[in-house]
Design a protein around this motif. Sequence first.
Motif, short mmCIF file in Angstrom:
data_model
loop_
_atom_site.label_atom_id
_atom_site.label_comp_id
_atom_site.label_asym_id
_atom_site.label_seq_id
_atom_site.Cartn_x
_atom_site.Cartn_y
_atom_site.Cartn_z
N GLY A 187 51.84 28.71 21.92
CA GLY A 187 51.79 28.75 23.38
C GLY A 187 52.48 29.97 23.94
O GLY A 187 52.07 30.50 24.99
N GLY A 188 53.52 30.45 23.27
CA GLY A 188 54.17 31.68 23.67
C GLY A 188 53.30 32.89 23.43
O GLY A 188 53.30 33.86 24.21
N HIS A 189 52.54 32.84 22.35
CA HIS A 189 51.56 33.90 22.09
C HIS A 189 50.52 33.96 23.20
O HIS A 189 50.21 35.04 23.72
CB HIS A 189 50.88 33.64 20.74
CG HIS A 189 49.72 34.53 20.45
ND1 HIS A 189 48.42 34.14 20.65
CD2 HIS A 189 49.66 35.80 19.99
CE1 HIS A 189 47.60 35.12 20.32
NE2 HIS A 189 48.33 36.14 19.91
N ALA A 190 50.00 32.80 23.59
CA ALA A 190 49.00 32.76 24.65
C ALA A 190 49.58 33.27 25.97
O ALA A 190 48.89 33.97 26.73
CB ALA A 190 48.48 31.32 24.82
N ALA A 191 50.83 32.94 26.25
CA ALA A 191 51.47 33.41 27.48
C ALA A 191 51.60 34.93 27.48
O ALA A 191 51.32 35.59 28.48
CB ALA A 191 52.85 32.77 27.63
N MET A 192 52.02 35.49 26.34
CA MET A 192 52.20 36.94 26.27
C MET A 192 50.86 37.67 26.38
O MET A 192 50.76 38.68 27.08
CB MET A 192 52.90 37.30 24.95
CG MET A 192 53.46 38.70 24.91
SD MET A 192 54.80 39.01 26.09
CE MET A 192 56.16 38.12 25.35
N VAL A 193 49.84 37.15 25.73
CA VAL A 193 48.51 37.77 25.84
C VAL A 193 48.02 37.74 27.28
O VAL A 193 47.49 38.73 27.80
CB VAL A 193 47.52 37.07 24.89
CG1 VAL A 193 46.08 37.50 25.20
CG2 VAL A 193 47.86 37.38 23.44
N ALA A 194 48.20 36.61 27.96
CA ALA A 194 47.74 36.47 29.34
C ALA A 194 48.45 37.45 30.26
O ALA A 194 47.82 38.14 31.08
CB ALA A 194 47.96 35.04 29.83
N ALA A 195 49.78 37.53 30.16
CA ALA A 195 50.54 38.38 31.08
C ALA A 195 50.30 39.86 30.83
O ALA A 195 50.19 40.65 31.78
CB ALA A 195 52.03 38.06 30.96
N LEU A 196 50.21 40.26 29.57
CA LEU A 196 49.98 41.67 29.25
C LEU A 196 48.57 42.10 29.66
O LEU A 196 48.34 43.23 30.08
CB LEU A 196 50.19 41.93 27.77
CG LEU A 196 51.63 41.80 27.26
CD1 LEU A 196 51.66 41.89 25.74
CD2 LEU A 196 52.53 42.86 27.88
N THR A 197 47.61 41.18 29.55
CA THR A 197 46.23 41.50 29.91
C THR A 197 46.01 41.45 31.41
O THR A 197 45.26 42.25 31.97
CB THR A 197 45.27 40.50 29.22
OG1 THR A 197 45.52 40.51 27.80
CG2 THR A 197 43.82 40.89 29.47
N TYR A 198 46.71 40.53 32.08
CA TYR A 198 46.51 40.33 33.52
C TYR A 198 47.84 40.48 34.26
O TYR A 198 48.30 39.56 34.94
CB TYR A 198 45.91 38.94 33.78
CG TYR A 198 44.52 38.77 33.22
CD1 TYR A 198 43.42 39.28 33.90
CD2 TYR A 198 44.32 38.13 32.01
CE1 TYR A 198 42.14 39.14 33.39
CE2 TYR A 198 43.03 37.97 31.48
CZ TYR A 198 41.95 38.49 32.18
OH TYR A 198 40.69 38.35 31.67
#
Length: 405
Positions: A287-298
């Motif tokens: 879930g932390g991976h998904a959060a980091m991907v989301a914030a860095l992308t958007y």
Amino acid sequence: MRTKIFFIIMLVSTAFPGMAQNKKNQRFKAFIQELERSSLADRSSLVDRYLSGIKSMPIMEGEHDVHFIWYGKAETLQIEGDLQKAWAIPDTLIRIRCGHHDFFYISYSIPSDAIIEYRFIADGKRVLDLYNSRVTQSFDYGDRNIFSMPSLVRSPFLDMRHDIEKGVTNTVLFKTNDSLFTDRLIWVYTPYNYTKGKTYPVLYVHDGMWALYLRPFVNILDNLIYQGKIEPIVVVFISFEDRWNEYVTKSREYAKLVVEKLIPYVEANFQVSRSPEKRGIVGASAGGHAAMVAALTYSDFFGNVASQGGGAGGYPGLNKLVNEALDTYLTRKDQYPLNNIYSEVGKYDLEFPDQKTGLLQGARQFHKRLNENKIDHIYREINGGHCGESWDQQFDDILITFFDK
């Protein structure tokens, strides 16, 4: 004569306090030596007498030493957990034959503020330490024991208080026709005295059902808001349907659906800010991976991101996805800079010997790359493993960093 003897004893203990402390820290070693010297017939009574004086397990001596023991019927006794290559390779305990039951032990020296999970394996069967009443569940859903070392300072915001105003959490069925982001439950926390005439910062939390029901998120929120440590905020706890697919292999596609479907829904139904500075996303492990991907992308949507449990790297395949998201962010950071990037990993976090990697190594690599690109961020290595109780200890700091009043 008595006065002189008393004076000498006091002089030794005050002038050389380490001697007295060191002797105290050798009690377990002295017991083992006595047990090994004793006859087989006397060992059971020695063990019973020793255990009768032990108040909790595992046995901790001084600031760093911890002894795991097991007394019962078994041919082999192993221990698996954070200290054993992060659950990857069990250690075998030393056996002292005592007749009907045998005594097993193993000792470690670890940081004085560590939080550690473990479990025994008796003749191939996983069993709990029955002398340790602290039992928790973690990443593989199984029960395991947990303990903390003497110097750990427990967060004062974890426990529920009955003398303060509290927020309200409502369950909502969020409907979508997308094949990846299917219909799912979300839980929306609104702070005490939530008023439709004002807007609130908003935080999106992955693994929402775990965060809500297995971790003290709501207690931390209520306590921080009541004490004026953070602004009153709205929190959206998001459930998952296919965790690995949503949070890892298709995390970019999943992030796009959160931005394009879930955020508009929340903004249409709750009084939340539309400013990236007032919007955050967090998660632990995958879930932390998904959060980091989301914030860095958007980063034009999310101004704050936290990844706990090494989610920024380490699983086979994770580093590539997070680093690709970081590549995207580097092209947008001047126009859409993230206010806060928080990355945390345990020093005893998950390892993958077959792939010769682990979450600690991956998080360090990601931290190094952020530094190389002069991106401000917070990076912490915690004296713990892949453990919710360890993550909980840091969550108040994350919220204060994001939403400090």
